[in-house]
Scaffold this active site. Structure first.
Site, PDB file in Angstrom:
ATOM      1  N   ASP A   1       3.852   0.998  16.831  1.00 45.25           N
ATOM      2  CA  ASP A   1       4.069   2.426  17.022  1.00 45.25           C
ATOM      3  C   ASP A   1       3.730   2.755  18.473  1.00 45.25           C
ATOM      4  O   ASP A   1       3.146   1.937  19.184  1.00 45.25           O
ATOM      5  CB  ASP A   1       3.181   3.231  16.061  1.00 45.25           C
ATOM      6  CG  ASP A   1       3.844   3.413  14.702  1.00 45.25           C
ATOM      7  OD1 ASP A   1       5.093   3.475  14.662  1.00 45.25           O
ATOM      8  OD2 ASP A   1       3.122   3.489  13.695  1.00 45.25           O
TER       9      ASP A   1
ATOM     10  N   ARG B   1      19.274   7.967   6.127  1.00 41.55           N
ATOM     11  CA  ARG B   1      18.710   9.304   6.305  1.00 41.55           C
ATOM     12  C   ARG B   1      19.499  10.097   7.326  1.00 41.55           C
ATOM     13  O   ARG B   1      20.287   9.535   8.097  1.00 41.55           O
ATOM     14  CB  ARG B   1      17.231   9.218   6.696  1.00 41.55           C
ATOM     15  CG  ARG B   1      16.981   8.443   7.963  1.00 41.55           C
ATOM     16  CD  ARG B   1      15.485   8.336   8.247  1.00 41.55           C
ATOM     17  NE  ARG B   1      15.279   7.863   9.607  1.00 41.55           N
ATOM     18  CZ  ARG B   1      14.107   7.743  10.202  1.00 41.55           C
ATOM     19  NH1 ARG B   1      13.001   8.045   9.557  1.00 41.55           N
ATOM     20  NH2 ARG B   1      14.021   7.322  11.434  1.00 41.55           N
TER      21      ARG B   1
ATOM     22  N   ARG C   1       0.834  -1.197   0.000  1.00 45.22           N
ATOM     23  CA  ARG C   1       0.000   0.000   0.000  1.00 45.22           C
ATOM     24  C   ARG C   1       0.876   1.258   0.000  1.00 45.22           C
ATOM     25  O   ARG C   1       1.101   1.870   1.030  1.00 45.22           O
ATOM     26  CB  ARG C   1      -0.927   0.010   1.216  1.00 45.22           C
ATOM     27  CG  ARG C   1      -2.073  -0.986   1.081  1.00 45.22           C
ATOM     28  CD  ARG C   1      -2.952  -0.989   2.299  1.00 45.22           C
ATOM     29  NE  ARG C   1      -2.192  -1.385   3.481  1.00 45.22           N
ATOM     30  CZ  ARG C   1      -2.148  -0.689   4.597  1.00 45.22           C
ATOM     31  NH1 ARG C   1      -2.813   0.420   4.705  1.00 45.22           N
ATOM     32  NH2 ARG C   1      -1.427  -1.121   5.616  1.00 45.22           N
TER      33      ARG C   1
ATOM     34  N   GLU D   1      21.810   7.804   9.919  1.00 43.73           N
ATOM     35  CA  GLU D   1      21.337   6.454  10.269  1.00 43.73           C
ATOM     36  C   GLU D   1      21.847   5.431   9.251  1.00 43.73           C
ATOM     37  O   GLU D   1      21.624   5.585   8.052  1.00 43.73           O
ATOM     38  CB  GLU D   1      19.805   6.409  10.298  1.00 43.73           C
ATOM     39  CG  GLU D   1      19.236   7.272  11.402  1.00 43.73           C
ATOM     40  CD  GLU D   1      17.740   7.066  11.614  1.00 43.73           C
ATOM     41  OE1 GLU D   1      17.131   6.232  10.906  1.00 43.73           O
ATOM     42  OE2 GLU D   1      17.194   7.757  12.489  1.00 43.73           O
TER      43      GLU D   1
ATOM     44  N   ARG E   1      16.238  -6.167  12.895  1.00 44.61           N
ATOM     45  CA  ARG E   1      17.047  -5.230  12.106  1.00 44.61           C
ATOM     46  C   ARG E   1      17.511  -4.174  13.074  1.00 44.61           C
ATOM     47  O   ARG E   1      16.796  -3.815  14.002  1.00 44.61           O
ATOM     48  CB  ARG E   1      16.191  -4.537  11.046  1.00 44.61           C
ATOM     49  CG  ARG E   1      15.989  -5.294   9.783  1.00 44.61           C
ATOM     50  CD  ARG E   1      14.883  -4.639   9.000  1.00 44.61           C
ATOM     51  NE  ARG E   1      15.158  -3.220   8.777  1.00 44.61           N
ATOM     52  CZ  ARG E   1      14.208  -2.281   8.797  1.00 44.61           C
ATOM     53  NH1 ARG E   1      12.962  -2.578   9.063  1.00 44.61           N
ATOM     54  NH2 ARG E   1      14.516  -1.027   8.553  1.00 44.61           N
TER      55      ARG E   1
ATOM     56  N   ARG F   1      -0.752  10.386  -3.541  1.00 46.00           N
ATOM     57  CA  ARG F   1      -1.724  11.460  -3.319  1.00 46.00           C
ATOM     58  C   ARG F   1      -1.697  12.433  -4.472  1.00 46.00           C
ATOM     59  O   ARG F   1      -0.648  12.980  -4.786  1.00 46.00           O
ATOM     60  CB  ARG F   1      -1.366  12.231  -2.058  1.00 46.00           C
ATOM     61  CG  ARG F   1      -1.502  11.424  -0.828  1.00 46.00           C
ATOM     62  CD  ARG F   1      -1.375  12.379   0.338  1.00 46.00           C
ATOM     63  NE  ARG F   1      -1.250  11.617   1.556  1.00 46.00           N
ATOM     64  CZ  ARG F   1      -0.521  11.992   2.584  1.00 46.00           C
ATOM     65  NH1 ARG F   1       0.136  13.136   2.527  1.00 46.00           N
ATOM     66  NH2 ARG F   1      -0.476  11.252   3.660  1.00 46.00           N
TER      67      ARG F   1
ATOM     68  N   TYR G   1       6.082  -5.120  15.537  1.00 46.20           N
ATOM     69  CA  TYR G   1       6.366  -3.720  15.258  1.00 46.20           C
ATOM     70  C   TYR G   1       5.176  -2.886  15.729  1.00 46.20           C
ATOM     71  O   TYR G   1       4.107  -2.934  15.166  1.00 46.20           O
ATOM     72  CB  TYR G   1       6.663  -3.439  13.777  1.00 46.20           C
ATOM     73  CG  TYR G   1       7.051  -1.986  13.662  1.00 46.20           C
ATOM     74  CD1 TYR G   1       8.362  -1.588  13.883  1.00 46.20           C
ATOM     75  CD2 TYR G   1       6.087  -1.002  13.497  1.00 46.20           C
ATOM     76  CE1 TYR G   1       8.709  -0.254  13.903  1.00 46.20           C
ATOM     77  CE2 TYR G   1       6.434   0.345  13.522  1.00 46.20           C
ATOM     78  CZ  TYR G   1       7.744   0.705  13.728  1.00 46.20           C
ATOM     79  OH  TYR G   1       8.079   2.031  13.770  1.00 46.20           O
TER      80      TYR G   1
END
Ligand code: FAD
Ligand code: UDP
Length: 376
Positions: free
Chosen positions: A362, A287, A179, A312, A256, A183, A360
């Site tokens: 949030d 990044r 997904r 990173e 990871r 936009r 995982y």
């Protein structure tokens, strides 16, 4: 009689939120953490007056109004909106993929033009797959090409994804980017959630509020004296690594990990944004985070003449390293499930959070889960 109702192993958001509600109900809690400080991965180190997200950049986002009201009752949140920028060979593109990105990529100025461009590139990929006699994307590369087309895949996805996972896109499963948000509006807000922000004064304020009035001990590893700690409370809330709780008897769960290279710079504003992704393969880091932009906006950025950045590097995890992201492959999912079956048989241990559930999570869902456990 035991000294405590709950021994909470780990002071991250799961442990701290559990302690908050249990304490409110008059339960006697002790929180221990093996690290020198409280807060788990949301802990921030103050460097040159800037809250540095020491265990990775954390942006709070949720659509759950109750969770948002709860955290705001503890500490006020600022108006930070995550809008990362991608740097590919020195050219900048807005993320997530939106009208700004399409304008930067192709010079198109209307949604119809952008859609036509994406569609023609998608069709090329679909036609190539058909020529190969393939009906479903077999890997991440094919998935990306048929979703968004070659230009965006090659400039903004391929290099970043291969660095992040340490594997070729042709060897990664398609589901990782099933997904991809596309936009057709000018909107650089990375998240779709209703609410987002950073606690004013940093995440340590949130942790302090959650743990106010609760007894805590740092630099204490549960496994250094397991027999003792098992004897201090009627129940244990365990938020550490699930496989370690069982002495790795079924094998190691893989993760990871990320190496952070943090630097103080003698300039007020290094990159003008909190997050800049480097999407080409030849730049070794994924990044750069410039921490001050999480908490200061506009001209206020110049109030501090210094800045702190973290590069990173995504690296393969080995036992002994910080476990960051669970690996969602078949081998690890199966192993985690076997450990969960053992965990389900424990009567006096509650397993929760990203390490103990090998999931995982949030931040907001972690808080939501604990709120539900307490009927909030
Ligand atoms: P943790 O915060 O990991 O806390 C576990 C604690 O247990 C640690 O303090 C650890 O030291 C302690 N512990 C472990 N074993 C023992 C032991 N044996 N004895 C004593 N103590 C022990 N979420 C978002 O919503 N937005 C983001 O932008 C975001 N960015 C992230 C970036 C990175 C790099 C990572 C890894 C995660 C990110 N997350 C983000 C997820 C977020 O960090 C988690 O949802 C949250 O930290 C989960 O809290 P936790 O309590 O389960 O785990
Ligand atoms: N991604 C990408 N280019 C980017 C940012 C993300 O291709 O500039 C892809 C990449 O495959 C990555 C996924 O999107 O694994 C999710 O990235 P994100 O940073 O949103 O999530 P996180 O790494 O924090 O889970």
């Amino acid at each position: 009689m035991m000294s405590y109702d709950y021994l909470i192993v780990g002071s991250g958001l799961f442990g701290a939120t559990f302690a908050y509600f249990a304490h409110q109900q008059g339960k006697r809690c002790l929180v221990i953490d093996k690290r020198p400080q409280l807060g788990g991965n949301v802990y921030c180190e103050n460097i040159e007056g800037i809250n540095v997200h020491q265990y990775g950049a954390h942006i709070f986002h949720t659509s759950n109004k109750r969770v948002w009201q709860f955290v705001n009752s503890l500490v006020e949140f600022n108006r930070y909106t995550n809008s990362p920028v991608a740097n590919y060979q020195g050219k900048l593109y807005n993320l997530p993929f939106n009208m700004n990105t399409f304008y930067q990529m192709w010079g198109v100025t209307t949604p119809a033009e952008a859609q036509a461009k994406i569609e023609s590139q998608r069709q090329e990929a679909v036609a190539k797959m058909q020529a190969d006699g393939v009906s479903e994307p077999r890997n991440l590369e094919e998935q990306a090409l048929t979703l968004i087309g070659r230009d965006i895949y090659e400039r903004l996805i391929k290099g970043y994804t291969e660095k992040q996972w340490g594997r070729k896109c042709t060897d990664l499963p398609a589901f990782i980017i099933k997904r991809l948000p596309v936009r057709l509006v000018f909107d650089n807000n990375y998240f779709n959630d209703t609410y987002q922000g950073i606690p004013i004064g940093g995440y340590n304020q949130l942790i302090s509020s959650l743990l106010e009035g609760v007894e805590t001990k740092t630099n204490v590893d549960f496994f250094d004296d397991r027999a003792h700690w098992e004897g201090v409370a009627s129940k244990i809330v365990f938020t550490g690594e699930l496989d370690r709780f069982y002495d790795y008897k079924l094998g190691h769960l893989d993760f990871r990990t990320v190496r952070f290279e943090t630097e103080v710079l003698n300039e007020a504003n290094h990159q003008g944004n909190a997050v800049v992704n480097y999407t080409e393969a030849s730049v070794p880091y994924t990044r750069i985070i410039e921490h001050k932009h999480f908490e200061s906006f506009g001209q206020a950025v110049y109030d501090n003449p210094k800045t702190v950045i973290s590069r990173e590097y995504s690296i393969e995890w080995k036992p002994g390293m910080e476990p960051y992201y669970p690996v969602n492959d078949e081998k690890n999912n199966r192993l985690a499930e076997s450990y969960r079956q053992l965990a389900a048989q424990e009567e006096n241990v509650i397993f929760g959070g990203r390490l103990a559930e090998y999931k995982y999570y949030d931040m907001a869902p972690v808080i939501e889960k604990v709120m539900k456990m307490f009927g909030e």
